[in-house]
Design a protein around this motif. Structure first.
Motif, PDB file in Angstrom:
ATOM      1  N   LEU A  84      -2.022   2.278 -11.142  1.00 60.59           N
ATOM      2  CA  LEU A  84      -0.824   1.490 -10.892  1.00 60.59           C
ATOM      3  C   LEU A  84      -0.463   1.583  -9.419  1.00 60.59           C
ATOM      4  O   LEU A  84      -0.434   2.674  -8.847  1.00 60.59           O
ATOM      5  N   ASN A  85      -0.174   0.439  -8.816  1.00 65.47           N
ATOM      6  CA  ASN A  85       0.198   0.336  -7.410  1.00 65.47           C
ATOM      7  C   ASN A  85       1.720   0.213  -7.335  1.00 65.47           C
ATOM      8  O   ASN A  85       2.280  -0.821  -7.706  1.00 65.47           O
ATOM      9  N   LEU A  86       2.402   1.265  -6.900  1.00 62.14           N
ATOM     10  CA  LEU A  86       3.857   1.281  -6.842  1.00 62.14           C
ATOM     11  C   LEU A  86       4.316   0.793  -5.480  1.00 62.14           C
ATOM     12  O   LEU A  86       3.963   1.379  -4.444  1.00 62.14           O
ATOM     13  N   VAL A  87       5.123  -0.264  -5.474  1.00 66.11           N
ATOM     14  CA  VAL A  87       5.548  -0.906  -4.225  1.00 66.11           C
ATOM     15  C   VAL A  87       7.067  -1.027  -4.218  1.00 66.11           C
ATOM     16  O   VAL A  87       7.702  -1.183  -5.262  1.00 66.11           O
ATOM     17  N   SER A  88       7.646  -0.959  -3.023  1.00 66.46           N
ATOM     18  CA  SER A  88       9.100  -1.081  -2.892  1.00 66.46           C
ATOM     19  C   SER A  88       9.451  -1.124  -1.426  1.00 66.46           C
ATOM     20  O   SER A  88       8.606  -0.873  -0.553  1.00 66.46           O
ATOM     21  N   SER A  89      10.705  -1.388  -1.133  1.00 62.45           N
ATOM     22  CA  SER A  89      11.219  -1.194   0.214  1.00 62.45           C
ATOM     23  C   SER A  89      11.551   0.282   0.395  1.00 62.45           C
ATOM     24  O   SER A  89      11.669   1.030  -0.585  1.00 62.45           O
ATOM     25  N   PRO A  90      11.730   0.757   1.643  1.00 62.41           N
ATOM     26  CA  PRO A  90      12.123   2.159   1.842  1.00 62.41           C
ATOM     27  C   PRO A  90      13.476   2.443   1.190  1.00 62.41           C
ATOM     28  O   PRO A  90      14.363   1.589   1.159  1.00 62.41           O
ATOM     29  N   GLY A  91      13.613   3.644   0.638  1.00 56.00           N
ATOM     30  CA  GLY A  91      14.892   4.056   0.086  1.00 56.00           C
ATOM     31  C   GLY A  91      15.148   3.652  -1.342  1.00 56.00           C
ATOM     32  O   GLY A  91      16.252   3.838  -1.855  1.00 56.00           O
ATOM     33  N   SER A  92      14.128   3.134  -2.038  1.00 53.54           N
ATOM     34  CA  SER A  92      14.302   2.685  -3.423  1.00 53.54           C
ATOM     35  C   SER A  92      14.329   3.843  -4.416  1.00 53.54           C
ATOM     36  O   SER A  92      14.663   3.651  -5.582  1.00 53.54           O
ATOM     37  N   GLY A  93      13.949   5.030  -3.957  1.00 52.60           N
ATOM     38  CA  GLY A  93      13.788   6.153  -4.875  1.00 52.60           C
ATOM     39  C   GLY A  93      12.416   6.213  -5.506  1.00 52.60           C
ATOM     40  O   GLY A  93      12.216   6.887  -6.510  1.00 52.60           O
ATOM     41  N   LYS A  94      11.460   5.536  -4.885  1.00 50.53           N
ATOM     42  CA  LYS A  94      10.101   5.440  -5.444  1.00 50.53           C
ATOM     43  C   LYS A  94       9.446   6.813  -5.585  1.00 50.53           C
ATOM     44  O   LYS A  94       8.880   7.136  -6.629  1.00 50.53           O
ATOM     45  N   THR A  95       9.525   7.637  -4.547  1.00 51.88           N
ATOM     46  CA  THR A  95       8.887   8.948  -4.602  1.00 51.88           C
ATOM     47  C   THR A  95       9.584   9.859  -5.606  1.00 51.88           C
ATOM     48  O   THR A  95       8.930  10.618  -6.331  1.00 51.88           O
ATOM     49  N   THR A  96      10.907   9.793  -5.672  1.00 50.21           N
ATOM     50  CA  THR A  96      11.641  10.595  -6.652  1.00 50.21           C
ATOM     51  C   THR A  96      11.240  10.203  -8.068  1.00 50.21           C
ATOM     52  O   THR A  96      11.004  11.063  -8.930  1.00 50.21           O
ATOM     53  N   LEU A  97      11.149   8.909  -8.325  1.00 50.09           N
ATOM     54  CA  LEU A  97      10.718   8.441  -9.644  1.00 50.09           C
ATOM     55  C   LEU A  97       9.296   8.888  -9.930  1.00 50.09           C
ATOM     56  O   LEU A  97       8.988   9.348 -11.046  1.00 50.09           O
ATOM     57  N   LEU A  98       8.414   8.791  -8.935  1.00 48.58           N
ATOM     58  CA  LEU A  98       7.024   9.168  -9.144  1.00 48.58           C
ATOM     59  C   LEU A  98       6.897  10.670  -9.394  1.00 48.58           C
ATOM     60  O   LEU A  98       6.136  11.093 -10.269  1.00 48.58           O
ATOM     61  N   ALA A  99       7.628  11.496  -8.640  1.00 44.44           N
ATOM     62  CA  ALA A  99       7.549  12.945  -8.826  1.00 44.44           C
ATOM     63  C   ALA A  99       8.009  13.332 -10.230  1.00 44.44           C
ATOM     64  O   ALA A  99       7.385  14.179 -10.894  1.00 44.44           O
ATOM     65  N   ARG A 100       9.095  12.705 -10.698  1.00 47.24           N
ATOM     66  CA  ARG A 100       9.570  13.024 -12.049  1.00 47.24           C
ATOM     67  C   ARG A 100       8.589  12.507 -13.099  1.00 47.24           C
ATOM     68  O   ARG A 100       8.330  13.179 -14.103  1.00 47.24           O
ATOM     69  N   THR A 101       8.027  11.338 -12.865  1.00 50.89           N
ATOM     70  CA  THR A 101       7.041  10.778 -13.795  1.00 50.89           C
ATOM     71  C   THR A 101       5.830  11.688 -13.896  1.00 50.89           C
ATOM     72  O   THR A 101       5.342  11.987 -15.000  1.00 50.89           O
TER      73      THR A 101
END
Length: 278
Positions: A84-101
């Protein structure tokens, strides 16, 4: 210099390779014109290049990327690995979501991560702290990952059948839309602290995504974000896009997110079985 967005030559470094690799950086974004009114394919960002030459360069880069993406996809599908390719603008919480996932799913399936960022290994360090293997790609001035970078990063990971590979792209809602990495699906993450009109402002990304994850749902009582309107805008661009609303902080909606991943993982496993039988 990129003829579309103006980013510079990227000094790409990938953990485990031991040295930086210069990567001359051009790109193409499919059918959507990102020239912002300055001529086709961003010609204003490439003074001295004719329109025909810009198109030729960008089509060559796109063709090379697509060939590398096809190789990545075949490798991942044969291994029975969901990418899965996770894409977003900066500050979306993408890394936080990925770490918890990663933390929550690692007991259910093999999980690995490729982290893309312009500088630092902070995000990969956060993923490894969750007990999940991660390889960091630093793109320097480059504004997105491409399929060759991912191919090289895959050499630093041991992929297990039935596993999930998460590729966290550089924070940017423009350039990653045009680059196939060999993933099974793009997942666009949009936080409720951003405008609900993001799908209209960045249509290529939402057209390319299979799933939109609305993150930071715990902040909805405090921000003027209209979820229904955002979903309407996203489906105006992509009628087939799926939508989940989550909070990586409180855990709201994460079970549905994990179920979605599990369903895609079963699809990947079935595809690998068909390929082996055929």
């Amino acid at each position: 210099m990129c003829t579309t967005c103006g980013c510079g030559r990227a000094e790409v470094t990938i953990e485990g390779e031991g040295h930086g690799t210069p990567h001359h950086h051009h790109h193409h974004h499919g059918d959507h014109d990102h020239s912002h009114g300055h001529g086709p394919l961003g010609a204003a960002h490439a003074p001295g290049l004719s329109e025909a030459r810009i198109i030729e360069v960008e089509e060559n880069i796109l063709a090379a990327n697509d060939a590398a993406a096809a190789h990545n996809r075949a490798h991942l599908e044969a291994a029975g690995v969901l990418a899965l390719n996770l894409v977003s603008s900066p500050g979306s919480g993408k890394t936080t979501l990925l770490a918890r996932t990663a933390q929550d799913l690692k007991a259910r399936m093999p999980v690995s991560v490729i982290e893309g960022d312009q500088q630092t290994s902070n995000d990969a360090d956060r993923i490894r702290a969750a007990g999940v293997p991660a390889v960091q790609i630093n793109t320097g001035k480059g504004c997105h990952l491409d399929a060759d970078m991912v191919h090289r990063a895959l050499h630093g990971l041991t992929l297990e059948a039935g596993g999930a590979l998460f590729i966290e792209n550089v924070g940017n809602l423009v350039c990653p839309a045009g680059f196939d990495l060999g993933e099974a699906a793009k997942v666009v993450i949009l936080s409720v602290t951003e405008g609900e009109d993001k799908p209209l402002k960045y249509p290529d990304m939402f057209a390319a995504a299979r799933l939109m994850v609305l993150n930071k749902a715990d902040l909805l009582p405090y921000v003027p974000f209209d979820v229904d309107k955002c979903v309407e805008y996203a489906r105006r661009i992509n009628p087939e896009i799926e939508v989940l609303t989550v909070s990586a902080l409180t855990g709201e909606g994460l079970d549905a997110w994990y179920d979605w991943i599990e369903a895609r993982r079963r699809e990947a496993g079935a595809g690998a079985a068909r390929q082996a039988a055929g």
